[in-house]
Design an enzyme around this catalytic site. Structure first.
Site, short mmCIF file in Angstrom:
data_model
loop_
_atom_site.label_atom_id
_atom_site.label_comp_id
_atom_site.label_asym_id
_atom_site.label_seq_id
_atom_site.Cartn_x
_atom_site.Cartn_y
_atom_site.Cartn_z
N GLY A 7 40.98 -59.40 65.33
CA GLY A 7 39.82 -58.87 64.63
C GLY A 7 40.23 -58.08 63.41
O GLY A 7 41.36 -57.58 63.32
N GLY A 10 39.13 -52.12 61.82
CA GLY A 10 37.94 -51.40 62.24
C GLY A 10 37.07 -52.13 63.24
O GLY A 10 36.01 -51.63 63.62
N GLY A 12 37.71 -52.72 66.37
CA GLY A 12 37.81 -52.16 67.73
C GLY A 12 38.89 -52.78 68.59
O GLY A 12 38.88 -52.62 69.81
N LYS A 13 39.83 -53.47 67.97
CA LYS A 13 40.89 -54.15 68.73
C LYS A 13 41.68 -53.20 69.63
O LYS A 13 41.91 -53.49 70.80
CB LYS A 13 41.89 -54.83 67.78
CG LYS A 13 41.35 -55.93 66.94
CD LYS A 13 42.43 -56.54 66.08
CE LYS A 13 43.27 -55.53 65.35
NZ LYS A 13 42.50 -54.61 64.49
N TYR A 43 48.87 -48.66 50.94
CA TYR A 43 47.50 -48.47 50.47
C TYR A 43 47.44 -47.76 49.12
O TYR A 43 46.44 -47.83 48.41
CB TYR A 43 46.67 -47.74 51.51
CG TYR A 43 46.22 -48.65 52.63
CD1 TYR A 43 45.37 -49.72 52.38
CD2 TYR A 43 46.65 -48.46 53.94
CE1 TYR A 43 44.96 -50.58 53.39
CE2 TYR A 43 46.25 -49.30 54.96
CZ TYR A 43 45.40 -50.35 54.68
OH TYR A 43 45.00 -51.21 55.68
N ASP A 78 47.34 -56.10 71.05
CA ASP A 78 46.52 -55.71 69.91
C ASP A 78 47.11 -56.35 68.64
O ASP A 78 48.11 -55.88 68.12
CB ASP A 78 46.53 -54.17 69.81
CG ASP A 78 45.88 -53.63 68.56
OD1 ASP A 78 45.22 -54.40 67.85
OD2 ASP A 78 46.05 -52.43 68.29
N ARG A 79 46.47 -57.41 68.18
CA ARG A 79 46.85 -58.23 67.02
C ARG A 79 48.10 -59.07 67.30
O ARG A 79 49.15 -58.56 67.68
CB ARG A 79 47.03 -57.41 65.75
CG ARG A 79 47.27 -58.28 64.52
CD ARG A 79 47.02 -57.52 63.23
NE ARG A 79 45.59 -57.38 62.97
CZ ARG A 79 45.04 -56.36 62.32
NH1 ARG A 79 45.81 -55.40 61.87
NH2 ARG A 79 43.75 -56.31 62.12
N GLU A 145 42.89 -45.45 54.74
CA GLU A 145 41.98 -46.59 54.84
C GLU A 145 40.71 -46.41 54.00
O GLU A 145 39.98 -47.38 53.78
CB GLU A 145 41.56 -46.80 56.30
CG GLU A 145 42.68 -47.30 57.20
CD GLU A 145 42.22 -47.52 58.63
OE1 GLU A 145 42.93 -48.24 59.37
OE2 GLU A 145 41.17 -46.98 59.02
#
Length: 213
Positions: A7, A10, A12-13, A43, A78-79, A145
């Site tokens: 996902g 942001g 929610g993963k 960033y 997660d990812r 972010e």
């Protein structure tokens, strides 16, 4: 068994990974964000730090997937390795943040790694609109972010949809906009019912979340 959570930023993963690990007794693998030495620099100057950041993520995810491949536990990640490459690296290359030389070098390395590890037995995709992502990003308040543009998030979303449509394994798509699975038990139950149906055939795969593709 290996479960991947996919996902956009942001979506929610990480929260879902933690909650599923607690609910099912699975072993969680979390993305290395807090301790990533390149993230804030990235960033602030994306073209300068893209190759460094993506290579760091690749190395960390490869270590995780090697452990997953060798483990007998049920692991929720997660990812995934492929997600980082086909979404974020591809996006940086398309935006000109990675040179052709760096991108080809990176992809050569990724293809060697991918040949050595397993793919998820089930990929859970948290599909979110840009407004939902922005609200979640603002809510968690990470300074680095807050400068992300709407076009950047929109571009990532488009890549997610294209990537999910071509995934070869089992994919469970969850429409995340109307869910607050962290604070509403009934929303979390909707997700676990879908997972139970997919993995164990215990419940009909119906409800407010989107049906499997």
């Amino acid at each position: 068994m290996y479960i991947g959570i996919a996902g956009n930023i942001g979506s929610g993963k990480t929260t879902l990974t933690r909650m599923l690990a607690e609910h099912y007794g699975w072993t969680p693998k979390f993305e290395s964000v807090t301790f990533n030495p390149y993230l804030e620099d990235y960033y602030s100057d994306i073209p300068r730090w893209s190759y460094n950041l993506e290579t760091y993520f690749l190395a960390q995810r490869f270590k995780d997937v090697l452990e997953i491949t060798r483990s007998n536990d049920v692991i929720v990640q997660d990812r995934t390795l492929a997600e980082g490459v086909h979404i974020f690296v591809a996006n940086n290359f398309a935006m000109g943040n990675l040179s052709e030389r760096d991108y080809r070098t990176y992809m050569d390395l990724y293809e060697v790694m991918a040949s050595m590890v397993r793919e998820p037995d089930l990929l859970i995709y948290l599909k979110s609109s840009v407004p939902h992502l922005v609200a979640q990003i603002q809510k968690r308040g990470r300074d680095y972010e807050q400068t992300m543009s709407l076009d950047y998030l929109k571009g990532l979303n488009e890549r997610y949809d294209n990537w999910i449509s071509t995934c070869r394994g089992r994919v469970l798509t969850i429409e995340a906009d109307g869910l607050d699975f962290q604070n509403r038990p009934e929303d979390f139950s909707c997700i676990t019912d879908r997972i139970d149906a997919e993995l164990f055939g215990l419940f009909p795969s119906e409800g407010p979340a989107e049906n499997d593709r």
